[in-house]
Design an enzyme around this catalytic site. Structure first.
Site, short mmCIF file in Angstrom:
data_model
loop_
_atom_site.label_atom_id
_atom_site.label_comp_id
_atom_site.label_asym_id
_atom_site.label_seq_id
_atom_site.Cartn_x
_atom_site.Cartn_y
_atom_site.Cartn_z
CB SER A 93 -0.93 0.00 1.22
OG SER A 93 -0.19 -0.05 2.42
CG ASP A 286 -2.62 5.12 8.55
OD1 ASP A 286 -1.57 5.79 8.45
OD2 ASP A 286 -3.09 4.45 7.60
CG HIS A 289 -1.21 4.38 4.41
ND1 HIS A 289 -1.88 3.54 5.28
CD2 HIS A 289 -0.71 3.61 3.43
CE1 HIS A 289 -1.79 2.29 4.83
NE2 HIS A 289 -1.08 2.31 3.71
#
Length: 813
Positions: A93, A286, A289
Site C-alpha cells: 500500500s 494511521d 500512510h
C-alpha cells in the site's frame, strides 16, 4: 585633539575591497575542497538526492536535497522525459500511494487514491494524456509470476524502446505484519537477496532506472494495536540497513574514493533512503500512510532521479540533482575562452614587461579593465554553469525576510551623511541612494523568492516602475535642456546598458530578453529619444511637447496591445538573426509599467503639494495593494496607480533642506552599481538562472554563513564590473571634454531652457539621466547629425553588431 562632540567614525576605504577579495578567495577554497573530496564520490549529486535533505517549510511542500536543486515536474516535463515509455510500480500500500501521486504528476486528471476500498488490493493501470503507461502491481511479498517476469526481463518485447523507463519496487511491512505466515524478516531477507541478484544479473534490463524503496518507517503511537504489535521501528531500521549494504556495499564506496574514475555516475539500482527522513508524525493519521504533500515530494524525487539528466540542458538550468552540466558548444567555448584569455594575456604582457625592466608589476586603468571582465565572467560561469559551487532552492521565511530588510535599513541609516548645503531637488547623491535602497529591497525579495506573496510582490513592482520613472525623467529633462540628439550619446547609453547583458547572454547561453531590465530601459530610452528628437526645434513649447508625449504613449500602447506588430518584428529577428524572443513576455514587461513612464513627467510641480497628501497617498497605496486578492489582480491596477507612491516618495524625500542635503552612503554605493547587481544576481548570488541560491559551504544549515560570504563577493564583483563597463563604454564610444562645475543648489524643470548654455543646474542631469549613471557630454545647440567621431563610433559598433549576427546565425544549443 578631537572632542567627543566632533569625533566621526571613518572606515578605511580599502577594507570593503579587501573584504570582497577575501570572500572570493574563501569561496574558491571551499569550492575546490568540496569538489575534490566529495564530488569524486557523488559527481551528479544522485547520492545527495537519495540520502540527504530537509524540509524548508513547516507545511512540508518544499523538500531540499543536500546541495542541489529539486525540479518541480510538470506534465510537459514528464512527457518530454518519458517519451511514452512505461512506469511500473510493484509492492504494497505504501508503494501504491507513490504510484498514484506519480501518475497524478504526469497527468493531473488522474486520481491520487483508489476509487474505493474494494480495489485497494488489486492491480491498476493508467494511460496519461501523452501515452505514458503507469502501472501498479499489487504484490507486497514480491513473489508473483508477473513480478518475477519483470525482474528477470522476460515480460514484453525485449527491445530498448520498449523497456520501462522506471521500475519501482517496495516490500517489507507485510512481512512484519504477517510474520507468522510469511516467515518474517528471514523470509524477507532471502527474497530481497533473490530479487536484487536477479536485477543485477539479468541479461535484459528490467528498466532504464530501477528503484528499490526503503521499508517505510512507522509511528507506533498512531498504529492500530494489531499493527503496533508486529511493526517495530528497530526491525525496520535493521531491514533498511540490510538493503543499504546489499545495494551499496562499503567496499564499492571505498573503491570509488580511492579510484574516482571507477565511481558509478548513475546507480544501477537506486535506494532512496531519504524517503524515511521526509516522514513527519504530523503528516500521518494511521502511522503508516502519509499526506499528499509528502508523497508528492517523493514522486518528484523519483522523476528528478530518472529525468534530470535526460531532459534538454537549456536555460534555465534549475535541475542540479542527479544531473551533469553540459559542455559549452564550440562557439560558446570560443566566446568564453576569448573573454578569459583577454585578461590573462594583458596580465602576461604586463608581468613580462615588468620582469624585463626589473620592476614590480603595476596595473594601470588600461590593464585593470580587461582583467576585471575576464575574472568576473570566469567566476560567474564557474558559479552557474558548473558544479563547482552548490545550488539550493529558495524558501520564503517572513521572519528572515523582515529581519534582513530591517538590518539593511539600519545600515542605510547609520551611514547617512549630512551635507553642508542644499544639494537640490533629486540631486546626484539622492538618486544614487534611491536606486540603492530599491535595489537592496529587490535583491532580498529575489533571494527569498517572495514573488508568491502578493503583499510583497506589489510594492516591488512599484520599485521597478520607479527605476523606469527615473530613467524617463533623466533622459527627458536632458533633451529638454541640452538638445543633444547626436549619435555619441545614444551609443554611450545603449553600450553602457547592454554590454554586460549581451556578454552574459553569449557566455552563459541564455536569452538576452531574460535579463529584462536592461532591454526594458533601452527600449524606453529609444522611445524617449524618438519623442524628443522629432520636432526638437519646437521643444521650448509646452503644448507641443505634451502633444508629442501623448502621441508617443498612444503609439507604444497600441503596439503593445496589438499582438501582430511585435510578432512580425520578432519573426523577422528569428528568421534573419536567429534571435528567439517571446513577444508575450516582452509585452508583459513593457505594459506592466507603461503608465508609470509615460505620464507625470512633470512631477516636480507636485513638490508644492501638501506633505499630508503624500503621506496619505503612500498609506492608501499599501492598504490598496494588500487588499487585492492576488498579485494578478493587482497587476491590472499597477499601470494606473504605481505613479502615486513614486510621486509621494519624491515629495516627502525632498520636503526640507535637511533631507535634500543628506543621503545614505551605503545605499548610494549600491545605487552606483545597481545595473550590475540587477544582472549579475541571476548567476552569482542566486543560482540556476535565478531559480535557486548559491552555496559555497555545503549544508543547508550553513545558509546564514553562505549568505554573508556570497553577498560580500557578489557586491564586490558588481562594483568592479560597474567600473570596468563604464571604462569600456568610453573605449568603445569615446567621450568629449567636459566642463567641471559645482553641484547645484536646486534643480527645476523649465521648457525654455533648451537653448541655454551649460549652467550650474545642468551638471546634475548628467547623473540622473538614467539608471546606468553614464555621464554624457553636453552640447549647447541642437545636434542630430553625425560628426567624424560619431562615424568612428558607428564603425566600431557596426563591427560588434556584425560579429553578434554571425554568432547568432551559427549558434547551436
Amino acid at each position: 585633539m578631537s572632542t567627543i562632540g566632533t569625533a566621526k567614525f571613518t572606515l578605511n576605504p580599502s577594507w570593503p575591497r579587501n573584504g570582497g577579495i577575501i570572500a572570493v578567495l574563501l569561496a574558491l577554497f571551499f569550492g575546490v575542497s568540496r569538489y575534490l573530496i566529495f564530488d569524486s564520490l557523488d559527481p551528479m549529486h544522485c547520492g545527495a538526492l537519495l540520502s540527504k535533505g530537509t524540509w524548508l517549510d513547516s507545511v512540508h511542500q518544499n523538500w531540499q536535497p543536500q546541495g542541489c536543486m529539486l525540479h518541480a515536474y510538470t506534465e510537459a516535463d514528464g512527457a518530454s522525459c518519458l517519451s511514452s515509455r512505461d512506469i511500473i510500480f510493484v509492492g504494497d500500500s505504501v508503494t501504491r500511494q507513490l504510484f498514484y501521486h506519480t501518475a497524478h504528476v504526469l497527468d493531473s486528471s488522474l486520481p491520487t487514491s483508489p476509487p474505493n476500498d474494494e480495489r485497494k488490493h488489486s492491480d491498476h493501470d493508467f494511460q496519461t494524456k501523452d501515452n505514458t503507461g503507469v502501472s501498479f502491481i499489487w504484490d507486497p511479498f514480491l513473489n508473483t509470476t508477473r513480478t518475477t517476469d519483470i525482474i528477470t526481463g522476460k515480460s514484453g518485447i525485449l527491445m530498448k524502446d520498449k523497456i520501462p523507463a522506471l521500475f519501482v519496487i517496495g516490500s517489507g511491512l507485510w512481512y512484519l505484519r504477517y510474520a507468522n505466515t510469511s516467515g518474517g524478516i528471514p523470509a524477507w531477507e532471502a527474497n530481497m537477496e533473490r530479487v536484487l541478484r536477479a536485477l543485477s544479473q539479468s541479461l535484459a534490463k528490467a528498466a532504464d532506472q530501477i528503484v528499490v524503496l526503503p521499508v517505510e518507517q512507522v509511528y507506533t503511537s498512531k498504529l492500530t494495536p494489531e499493527r503496533a504489535a508486529s511493526m517495530h521501528p528497530w526491525d525496520i531500521d535493521a531491514m533498511n540497513s540490510d538493503l543499504l549494504h546489499r545495494i551499496s556495499p562499503p567496499s564499492e564506496t571505498m573503491g570509488a574514493l580511492l579510484w574516482p574514475d571507477n565511481a558509478p555516475r548513475v546507480p544501477e539500482i537506486s535506494f532512496p533512503i531519504v524517503f524515511n527522513e521526509m516522514l513527519e508524525p504530523t503528516e500521518t493519521q494511521d502511522g503508516l500512510h502519509f499526506t499528499d504533500p509528502v508523497i508528492k515530494a517523493q514522486a518528484n524525487i523519483l522523476l528528478n532521479l530518472r529525468c534530470n539528466d535526460v531532459l534538454p540542458k537549456s536555460f534555465p538550468l534549475d535541475k542540479t540533482c542527479c544531473n551533469r552540466y553540459q559542455w559549452p558548444s564550440f562557439l560558446q567555448f570560443i566566446v568564453i575562452l576569448s573573454v578569459i584569455a583577454w585578461g590573462a594575456y594583458v596580465f602576461y604582457t604586463v608581468s613580462l614587461s615588468a620582469t624585463r625592466a626589473g620592476k614590480t608589476i603595476s596595473l594601470g586603468q588600461k590593464e585593470l579593465v580587461p582583467m576585471i571582465i575576464s575574472i568576473a565572467i570566469g567566476l560567474i560561469y564557474l558559479a552557474d554553469r558548473t558544479g563547482f559551487w552548490l545550488k539550493e532552492q529558495k524558501q520564503f521565511n517572513p521572519w528572515s525576510f523582515s529581519m534582513l530588510c530591517i538590518s539593511a535599513l539600519v545600515i542605510g541609516l547609520v551611514t547617512v551623511k549630512r551635507g553642508d548645503k542644499d544639494l537640490g531637488f533629486l540631486n546626484r547623491d539622492q538618486t544614487d541612494e534611491w536606486k540603492g535602497w530599491m535595489q537592496v529591497a529587490i535583491l532580498i525579495y529575489h533571494y527569498f523568492g517572495a514573488s508568491k506573496v502578493s503583499g510583497i510582490y506589489n510594492p516591488i513592482r512599484v520599485l521597478v516602475a520607479s527605476y523606469l520613472f527615473m530613467t524617463g525623467y533623466g533622459h527627458t529633462t536632458f533633451y529638454l535642456r541640452k538638445a543633444d540628439f547626436g549619435f555619441l550619446r545614444i551609443s554611450q547609453v545603449l553600450v553602457r546598458l547592454n554590454f554586460l547583458t549581451v556578454l552574459l547572454a553569449y557566455t552563459m547561453n541564455t536569452d538576452y530578453i531574460s535579463y529584462y531590465f536592461a532591454p526594458l530601459v533601452s527600449f524606453w530610452f529609444m522611445v524617449i529619444y524618438g519623442t524628443m528628437a522629432i520636432g526638437s526645434q519646437l521643444n521650448d513649447r509646452l503644448t507641443f511637447v505634451l502633444c508629442k508625449i501623448f502621441l508617443s504613449a498612444s503609439m507604444v500602447t497600441w503596439s503593445m496591445w496589438q499582438k501582430w506588430p511585435l510578432e512580425v518584428l520578432f519573426g523577422i529577428l528569428s528568421r534573419f538573426c536567429r534571435i528567439q524572443w517571446s513577444a508575450r513576455e516582452w509585452t508583459f514587461r513593457v505594459t506592466l509599467d507603461i503608465k508609470a513612464l509615460t505620464d507625470h513627467l512633470y512631477w516636480p510641480l507636485a513638490v508644492k503639494v501638501s506633505l499630508f497628501v503624500s503621506l496619505a497617498t503612500i498609506l492608501w497605496f499599501f492598504a490598496f495593494e494588500l487588499l487585492q486578492e492576488s498579485k494578478f489582480a493587482y497587476n491590472f491596477w499597477h499601470p494606473y496607480v504605481s505613479f502615486l507612491p513614486v510621486v509621494a516618495y519624491i515629495i516627502l524625500r525632498n520636503a526640507t533642506v535637511v533631507q535634500r542635503s543628506a543621503f545614505s552612503r551605503a545605499f548610494a554605493f549600491i545605487g552606483k552599481c545597481s545595473l550590475e547587481t540587477f544582472i549579475i544576481q541571476y548567476h552569482f548570488w542566486l543560482a540556476g538562472d535565478t531559480k535557486g541560491i548559491l552555496l559555497v559551504i555545503p549544508g543547508t544549515r550553513w545558509r546564514p554563513v553562505n549568505f554573508i560570504i556570497t553577498t560580500t563577493m557578489f557586491i564586490y564583483v558588481c562594483d568592479r564590473v560597474a567600473y570596468a563597463t563604464g571604462e569600456l563604454t568610453g573605449w568603445i564610444c569615446g567621450s568629449a571634454p567636459k566642463a567641471v562645475l559645482p553641484l547645484p543648489n536646486t534643480t527645476s524643470i523649465d521648457l525654455n531652457a533648451a537653448s541655454r548654455t551649460r549652467d550650474e543646474g545642468e551638471l546634475e542631469l548628467d547623473r540622473i539621466q538614467a539608471l546606468d549613471g553614464v555621464s554624457v557630454p553636453a552640447q549647447t545647440v541642437t545636434n542630430i547629425g553625425m560628426s567624424d567621431n560619431s562615424l568612428k563610433i558607428g564603425v566600431k559598433l557596426s563591427i560588434i553588431i556584425s560579429v553578434m549576427w554571425v554568432l547568432n546565425v551559427l549558434w547551436t544549443q
